[in-house]
Design an enzyme around this catalytic site. Structure first.
Site, PDB file in Angstrom:
ATOM      1  N   HIS A 193       0.793  -1.228   0.000  1.00 19.34           N
ATOM      2  CA  HIS A 193       0.000   0.000   0.000  1.00 19.34           C
ATOM      3  C   HIS A 193       0.823   1.275   0.000  1.00 19.34           C
ATOM      4  O   HIS A 193       0.334   2.324  -0.389  1.00 19.34           O
ATOM      5  CB  HIS A 193      -1.065  -0.068   1.091  1.00 19.34           C
ATOM      6  CG  HIS A 193      -2.130  -1.044   0.708  1.00 19.34           C
ATOM      7  ND1 HIS A 193      -2.155  -2.334   1.176  1.00 19.34           N
ATOM      8  CD2 HIS A 193      -3.130  -0.948  -0.188  1.00 19.34           C
ATOM      9  CE1 HIS A 193      -3.149  -2.973   0.608  1.00 19.34           C
ATOM     10  NE2 HIS A 193      -3.762  -2.163  -0.229  1.00 19.34           N
ATOM     11  N   ARG A 336     -15.696   1.163  -2.183  1.00 20.39           N
ATOM     12  CA  ARG A 336     -15.498  -0.024  -1.361  1.00 20.39           C
ATOM     13  C   ARG A 336     -15.544   0.359   0.116  1.00 20.39           C
ATOM     14  O   ARG A 336     -14.985   1.374   0.516  1.00 20.39           O
ATOM     15  CB  ARG A 336     -14.144  -0.647  -1.704  1.00 20.39           C
ATOM     16  CG  ARG A 336     -13.891  -1.929  -0.931  1.00 20.39           C
ATOM     17  CD  ARG A 336     -12.623  -2.587  -1.373  1.00 20.39           C
ATOM     18  NE  ARG A 336     -11.455  -1.856  -0.926  1.00 20.39           N
ATOM     19  CZ  ARG A 336     -10.205  -2.206  -1.239  1.00 20.39           C
ATOM     20  NH1 ARG A 336     -10.000  -3.251  -2.030  1.00 20.39           N
ATOM     21  NH2 ARG A 336      -9.193  -1.523  -0.799  1.00 20.39           N
ATOM     22  N   GLU A 434     -11.459 -11.804  -3.993  1.00 23.76           N
ATOM     23  CA  GLU A 434     -10.018 -11.650  -3.783  1.00 23.76           C
ATOM     24  C   GLU A 434      -9.457 -12.727  -2.861  1.00 23.76           C
ATOM     25  O   GLU A 434      -8.330 -12.627  -2.403  1.00 23.76           O
ATOM     26  CB  GLU A 434      -9.673 -10.245  -3.275  1.00 23.76           C
ATOM     27  CG  GLU A 434     -10.437  -9.768  -2.081  1.00 23.76           C
ATOM     28  CD  GLU A 434     -10.039  -8.342  -1.668  1.00 23.76           C
ATOM     29  OE1 GLU A 434      -9.058  -7.782  -2.181  1.00 23.76           O
ATOM     30  OE2 GLU A 434     -10.739  -7.797  -0.794  1.00 23.76           O
ATOM     31  N   ASN A 457      -4.720  -8.296  -6.582  1.00 23.05           N
ATOM     32  CA  ASN A 457      -3.567  -8.161  -5.675  1.00 23.05           C
ATOM     33  C   ASN A 457      -3.673  -9.188  -4.552  1.00 23.05           C
ATOM     34  O   ASN A 457      -2.722  -9.891  -4.233  1.00 23.05           O
ATOM     35  CB  ASN A 457      -3.509  -6.755  -5.063  1.00 23.05           C
ATOM     36  CG  ASN A 457      -3.518  -5.672  -6.125  1.00 23.05           C
ATOM     37  OD1 ASN A 457      -3.120  -5.915  -7.247  1.00 23.05           O
ATOM     38  ND2 ASN A 457      -3.989  -4.493  -5.774  1.00 23.05           N
ATOM     39  N   ARG A 468       2.045 -10.102  -0.556  1.00 22.35           N
ATOM     40  CA  ARG A 468       2.139  -9.110  -1.635  1.00 22.35           C
ATOM     41  C   ARG A 468       3.140  -8.007  -1.337  1.00 22.35           C
ATOM     42  O   ARG A 468       3.591  -7.312  -2.228  1.00 22.35           O
ATOM     43  CB  ARG A 468       0.760  -8.514  -1.919  1.00 22.35           C
ATOM     44  CG  ARG A 468       0.179  -7.806  -0.721  1.00 22.35           C
ATOM     45  CD  ARG A 468      -1.289  -7.488  -0.925  1.00 22.35           C
ATOM     46  NE  ARG A 468      -1.495  -6.205  -1.569  1.00 22.35           N
ATOM     47  CZ  ARG A 468      -2.693  -5.666  -1.778  1.00 22.35           C
ATOM     48  NH1 ARG A 468      -3.784  -6.332  -1.419  1.00 22.35           N
ATOM     49  NH2 ARG A 468      -2.816  -4.504  -2.336  1.00 22.35           N
ATOM     50  N   CYS A 505     -10.303  -5.069 -10.542  1.00 24.04           N
ATOM     51  CA  CYS A 505      -9.830  -3.779 -10.038  1.00 24.04           C
ATOM     52  C   CYS A 505      -8.438  -3.864  -9.424  1.00 24.04           C
ATOM     53  O   CYS A 505      -7.909  -2.880  -8.925  1.00 24.04           O
ATOM     54  CB  CYS A 505     -10.812  -3.175  -9.053  1.00 24.04           C
ATOM     55  SG  CYS A 505     -11.054  -4.179  -7.580  1.00 24.04           S
TER      56      CYS A 505
HETATM   57  C1  PEP Z   1      -6.869  -6.163  -4.650  1.00 24.45           C
HETATM   58  O1  PEP Z   1      -6.644  -6.869  -3.660  1.00 24.45           O
HETATM   59  O2  PEP Z   1      -6.584  -6.498  -5.806  1.00 24.45           O
HETATM   60  C2  PEP Z   1      -7.490  -4.839  -4.481  1.00 24.45           C
HETATM   61  C3  PEP Z   1      -7.898  -4.152  -5.518  1.00 24.45           C
HETATM   62  O3  PEP Z   1      -7.595  -4.348  -3.227  1.00 24.45           O
HETATM   63  P1  PEP Z   1      -6.367  -3.785  -2.374  1.00 24.45           P
HETATM   64  O4  PEP Z   1      -5.180  -3.648  -3.291  1.00 24.45           O
HETATM   65  O5  PEP Z   1      -6.790  -2.481  -1.807  1.00 24.45           O
HETATM   66  O6  PEP Z   1      -6.195  -4.837  -1.331  1.00 24.45           O
HETATM   67 MG    MG Z   2      -7.547  -6.399  -1.788  1.00 25.91          MG
END
Ligand code: PEP
Ligand code: MG
Length: 601
Positions: A193, A336, A434, A457, A468, A505
Site C-alpha cells: 500500500h 469499497r 479476492e 492483488n 504481496r 480492479c
Molecule cells: C486487490 O486486492 O486487488 C485490491 C484491488 O484491493 P487492495 O489492493 O486495496 O487490497
Molecule cells: Mg484487496
C-alpha cells in the site's frame, strides 16, 4: 559502493535531488546502571529529553495540520498525551531511581507498555503500539544523542529524495509534497500500500531496495526513476541529463496518449469495454475524471482514515464520497467499504496481529463493529443521492457476510429515514473476489450480490501464498500463474451464469499485457490506475476480442507463469501491430514497467 541501487517500480516518474535519509528505527539500547550520586543528573537528562520530544511533537503536529489537515495531525496529539501520561513518566522515573540510565529506564517502560498494548483485547489499544514505537524512536534518539531523524525539518522546495526503511502511517501523513520529490524504501513491493499511496499522490517511488538505508550516508545526491525501480547515487551530469531526457520523452508520449484518451473504450472489433479508474484519495478525483475513464471502479475508502487518530464522522465521510461522485457526474462510482487491517492499519498502527493478512481485516472488522460500519454505510447512502454509487465489500469469503451487510444497510436506511435525510436506499452491492474461497464458490454469491469485482492483488497473494508486500517474494508474485487464471475464469463464468457484471480492479488490469489476457478470459470492465488508462485504452482499441481469447486460452494451457508471459507477449505484439513503433516499444518487458505493474512482469 554500488552506485545503481535496484528495487521495484512503485510509482512512475523521474526526479533528482539530495538524499534525505530517514532512519526511523528503534535504536539499540545497552542496559546501563549509574552510581547513586548520578541519579539526580539522570533524572534531569530524562526530563530535558522529554521536554524536547514534546516540543518537537507539537511542531510536527502544527506542520502536519498545515499541509495535511487537522484530522491527520490528531495522531500527534495522541502521542503527546501518551508522553505526558503520569504513570508512564512515573514508571520511567522509578526505574531511574533504581539507578538505571535514563535511556535504559525509558526503553524498559516502552517494551512493557508495547507488550501490554499488543496483548490487549481492545483493538484500539493494540493499534496504539505504532505510536509507542514512534515515541520510543523519538525519545531514545534524544537520550542517545543520535542525529535528528525527523522528516519534518525539510525546508520547502528542497526537492529531496526521501530514503527510509518503510513508510508507516505516521510518516506518511508528514510527507510534505513541496519538499519531497521522490520516495525510496527498503521494504515493500509494487502492490504494497505504500506503492499504491505514492501513485495516488503522484510521487515517483522505488520500493524494495532492501538495504538502501544502510548503504547511504544521507549526504549524497541521487536520481530516482520510479518506472524502472532504480536509484542512482551521486550521478554524473551525463547520467542526470540522460534520465531527464527520458522523462521528457515519456511526458511527450503520455501527452499524446492523453489526447486520445477521450475516444470510446472498445476493442478493435467494436465490442464495448468499460475502463474505469481506481481512486484512493478524494483529492485526485477531478484529475482522474479527465483521464478518459468510464467511471470509478474502486474507491479505497480506507485511505481517508490512514494515519488518523480517530475515524472521520458521517458528515466528513459523506463529503469525501460526494466529491468523488460529483467529479464523475453520473458515471458509475464503485465505493469499497473500509479495508482496514492487513498492511493498511490506520491510526498510527503497525500490524499487531501475528498474521495480519489472515486476520481481522476488511469486512470482518466492519461486521464486528457495526457502529463504526453504520457510520460509513449512512455516509455512502447519502452520497448515493448524488450519482450512480455502487458499494463493494472487501475480503468476503462467505455469502453470510453479504447478508449481514444487507441487514446493516436496512438499519442505516431506517436511521436516515427517521432523520429525514436525503439519501438513496437502492444501491447495488458488489463482492470483491479476492480470496480463493470467493472465487471457487463464486456461484454461491450470485443470488445475494449485484456484481463481482476481482481484486487480483489479494487473489494472487492468497492463491499463491505469496505476501504481496514482501520484497523477497516479488518475483514469485505471478498473476499469470495457471491457478490464478483458472480462478478468474471460474469467476467470470459464475458471474455470466448469474447475469452479474464481473470486473477486475487489482493492479493486474493496469498492465496492458495482463489486461489482454483478462479480456480474453471474458472480462469487459477493468478498473485501473488513472495514469495507466490512456495507454491501456489505446492498446485495447487496437486488439480484437478473438486475439485476446486465443492468448488467454494459450496462457491457461501452459504450466507456468513464465511460459504464459512469453506466449502472451508475442501474441499481443502481433495483435497490436498497427500501433506506432514508439507505443509498440512500450510493450517490451523493460518498458512495460513505465506503468504500475504487479510483481515481476
Ligand atoms: C486487490 O486486492 O486487488 C485490491 C484491488 O484491493 P487492495 O489492493 O486495496 O487490497
Ligand atoms: Mg484487496
Amino acid at each position: 559502493m554500488e552506485r545503481v541501487l535496484r528495487g521495484l517500480p512503485a510509482s512512475p516518474g523521474i526526479c533528482a535531488g539530495p538524499v534525505h535519509l530517514l532512519r526511523w528505527e528503534v535504536p539499540e539500547v545497552e542496559p546501563r546502571l549509574v552510581r547513586d550520586d548520578e541519579v539526580a543528573a539522570e533524572l534531569a537528562r530524562w526530563r530535558t529529553a522529554l521536554d524536547a520530544a514534546r516540543a518537537r511533537l507539537r511542531l510536527v503536529r502544527e506542520r502536519t495540520a498545515q499541509h495535511a489537515g487537522e484530522a491527520e495531525a490528531m495522531i500527534f496529539e495522541v502521542q503527546l498525551e501518551m508522553l505526558g501520561d503520569t504513570s508512564l513518566v512515573g514508571e520511567v522515573e522509578g526505574f531511574i531511581r533504581e539507578r538505571r540510565a535514563a535511556e535504559h529506564a525509558f526503553d524498559l517502560v516502552m517494551l512493557e507498555w508495547k507488550r501490554r498494548f499488543d496483548r490487549s483485547p481492545n483493538p484500539m489499544l493494540r493499534e496504539r503500539v505504532g505510536d509507542l514505537t514512534d515515541l520510543q524512536i523519538r525519545v531514545l534518539s534524544l537520550l542517545l544523542g543520535l542525529p535528528d531523524r525527523d522528516p519534518v525539518v525539510l525546508p520547502k522546495g528542497t526537492q529531496a529524495i526521501l530514503v527510509t526503511h518503510d513508510l508507516t502511517p505516521s510518516l506518511t501523513v508528514q510527507l510534505d509534497r513541496e519538499a519531497i520529490a521522490g520516495l525510496a524504501t527498503d521494504e515493500g513491493t509494487s502492490t504494497s500500500h505504500v506503492a499504491i499511496l505514492a501513485r495516488s499522490l503522484g510521487i515517483p517511488a522505488v520500493v524494495g531496495l532492501r538495504d538502501a538505508t544502510s548503504r547511504l550516508a544521507g549526504t549524497e545526491r541521487a536520481v530516482l526513476d520510479g518506472a524502472r525501480g532504480v536509484l542512482v547515487v551521486n550521478p554524473s551530469d551525463e547520467e542526470v541529463a540522460g534520465f531527464l531526457r527520458r522523462a521528457e520523452e515519456t511526458a511527450v508520449l503520455e501527452a499524446e496518449l492523453r489526447a486520445q484518451a477521450q475516444l470510446p473504450s472498445t476493442l478493435a472489433d467494436g465490442e464495448a469495454m468499460q475502463l474505469r479508474v481506481n481512486v484512493d484519495i478524494p483529492e485526485e478525483s477531478e484529475l482522474a475524471a479527465h483521464s478518459g475513464a468510464d467511471g470509478v471502479g474502486l474507491m479505497r475508502t480506507e485511505f481517508i482514515v490512514l494515519g488518523r487518530a480517530q475515524m472521520p464522522d458521517e458528515d466528513e465521510q459523506y463529503r469525501a464520497y460526494r466529491r468523488v461522485v460529483e467529479a464523475f457526474g453520473g458515471k458509475p462510482v464503485v465505493i469499497r467499504t473500509f479495508d482496514i487491517g492487513g498492511d493498511k492499519l490506520p491510526v498510527g498502527g503497525f500490524p499487531s496481529e501475528p498474521n495480519p493478512f489472515l486476520g481481522w481485516r476488511a469486512i470482518r472488522m466492519c461486521l464486528d463493529q457495526p457502529e463504526l460500519f453504520g457510520v460509513q454505510l449512512r455516509a455512502l447512502l447519502r452520497a448515493a443521492a448524488h450519482g450512480d454509487v455502487r458499494l463493494l465489500l472487501p475480503l468476503v469469503v462467505s455469502v453470510d457476510e453479504v447478508r449481514e451487510v444487507r441487514a446493516l444497510l436496512g438499519d442505516a436506511v431506517r436511521v436516515l429515514q427517521a432523520r429525514g435525510a436525503n439519501f438513496r436506499a437502492a444501491v447495488p452491492l458488489g463482492v470483491m473476489i479476492e480470496t480463493p474461497a470467493a472465487a471457487v464458490a463464486a456461484d454461491t454469491f450470485v443470488q445475494d450480490a449485484d456484481f463481482f469485482s476481482i481484486g487480483t492483488n489479494d487473489l494472487v497473494q492468497y492463491t499463491l501464498a505469496v505476501d504481496r508486500g514482501n520484497v523477497n517474494l516479488a518475483d514469485r508474485f505471478t498473476p499469470l500463474h495457471p491457478a490464478v487464471l483458472r480462478l478468474i475464469r471460474q469467476t467470470v463464468q459464475a458471474g455470466a451464469r448469474g447475469g452479474l457484471e464481473v470486473s477486475v480492479c487489482g493492479e493486474m488490469g493496469s498492465n496492458p499485457l495482463m489486461a489482454f489476457v483478462l479480456v480474453g478470459l471474458g472480462i469487459r470492465t477493468l478498473s485501473v490506475s488513472p495514469r495507466a488508462l490512456p495507454f491501456l485504452k489505446r492498446v485495447l482499441r487496437a486488439v480484437p476480442a478473438s486475439a485476446a481469447r486465443e492468448a488467454a486460452e494459450a496462457a491457461c494451457a501452459v504450466g507456468t507463469a513464465a511460459e504464459a508471459e512469453r506466449i502472451v507477449r508475442r501474441q499481443l505484439r502481433a495483435a497490436a501491430r498497427e500501433l506506432p513503433a514508439a507505443e509498440l516499444g512500450l510493450l517490451d518487458p523493460d518498458q512495460l514497467d513505465m506503468f504500475p505493474r504487479p510483481g515481476s512482469i
